[in-house]
Motif scaffolding. Structure first.
Motif, mmCIF file in Angstrom:
data_model
loop_
_atom_site.group_PDB
_atom_site.id
_atom_site.type_symbol
_atom_site.label_atom_id
_atom_site.label_comp_id
_atom_site.label_asym_id
_atom_site.label_seq_id
_atom_site.Cartn_x
_atom_site.Cartn_y
_atom_site.Cartn_z
ATOM 1 N N MET A 171 -5.078 -37.257 3.158
ATOM 2 C CA MET A 171 -6.466 -37.241 3.613
ATOM 3 C C MET A 171 -7.362 -36.448 2.649
ATOM 4 O O MET A 171 -8.581 -36.543 2.726
ATOM 5 N N PHE B 180 0.372 -36.567 5.704
ATOM 6 C CA PHE B 180 -0.895 -37.137 6.160
ATOM 7 C C PHE B 180 -2.071 -36.265 5.733
ATOM 8 O O PHE B 180 -3.089 -36.768 5.262
ATOM 9 N N ARG C 233 -8.963 -41.319 2.431
ATOM 10 C CA ARG C 233 -9.735 -40.821 3.572
ATOM 11 C C ARG C 233 -10.521 -41.957 4.210
ATOM 12 O O ARG C 233 -10.694 -42.012 5.424
ATOM 13 N N GLU C 234 -10.962 -42.882 3.374
ATOM 14 C CA GLU C 234 -11.703 -44.035 3.887
ATOM 15 C C GLU C 234 -10.789 -44.974 4.684
ATOM 16 O O GLU C 234 -11.187 -45.530 5.705
ATOM 17 N N TYR C 235 -9.559 -45.120 4.216
ATOM 18 C CA TYR C 235 -8.568 -45.957 4.914
ATOM 19 C C TYR C 235 -7.533 -45.051 5.587
ATOM 20 O O TYR C 235 -6.371 -44.990 5.188
ATOM 21 N N TYR C 236 -7.971 -44.363 6.631
ATOM 22 C CA TYR C 236 -7.093 -43.395 7.296
ATOM 23 C C TYR C 236 -5.871 -44.064 7.928
ATOM 24 O O TYR C 236 -4.820 -43.462 8.025
ATOM 25 N N TRP C 237 -6.007 -45.310 8.321
ATOM 26 C CA TRP C 237 -4.877 -46.008 8.929
ATOM 27 C C TRP C 237 -3.777 -46.250 7.900
ATOM 28 O O TRP C 237 -2.593 -46.227 8.220
ATOM 29 N N SER D 236 -3.226 -44.217 5.357
ATOM 30 C CA SER D 236 -2.622 -42.891 5.209
ATOM 31 C C SER D 236 -1.617 -42.619 6.326
ATOM 32 O O SER D 236 -0.561 -42.037 6.091
ATOM 33 N N ALA D 237 -1.949 -43.030 7.543
ATOM 34 C CA ALA D 237 -1.044 -42.826 8.672
ATOM 35 C C ALA D 237 0.245 -43.623 8.499
ATOM 36 O O ALA D 237 1.338 -43.125 8.800
#
Length: 91
Positions: A25, A21, A31-35, A37-38
């Protein structure tokens, strides 16, 4: 239960999620779509833990199983009461 085996497994599972993660990031797009990445980090962490964390999971499972075997059940209490009543009746 040994706390060490639970702690080791928990820390390794968290690291298997947090490291990917954190690396994702660093990317400006993710980084813009952190969800997103999660989600990817969760899938990567699940894969890594399945492949590499078999021994810590086995240790934790064995500790939990031994703890469960040590607990006293209702059947054990009833058997002990029946045996003690049988012994006192013989005297």
């Amino acid at each position: 239960m040994r706390v060490r085996s639970a702690l080791v497994y928990t820390v390794l599972r968290l690291a298997a999620f947090l490291v990917p993660f954190g690396l994702m990031m660093l990317s400006p797009l993710l980084r813009e779509y952190y969800w997103l990445s999660a989600i990817f980090a969760a899938l990567i962490g699940l894969s890594l833990s399945t492949l590499f964390l078999r021994r810590p999971l086995d240790d934790l499972s064995a500790d939990l199983a031994s703890r469960r075997r040590r607990t006293v059940t209702d059947e054990d209490v009833e058997d002990a009461a029946t045996e003690s009543a049988g012994e006192s009746a013989d005297r």
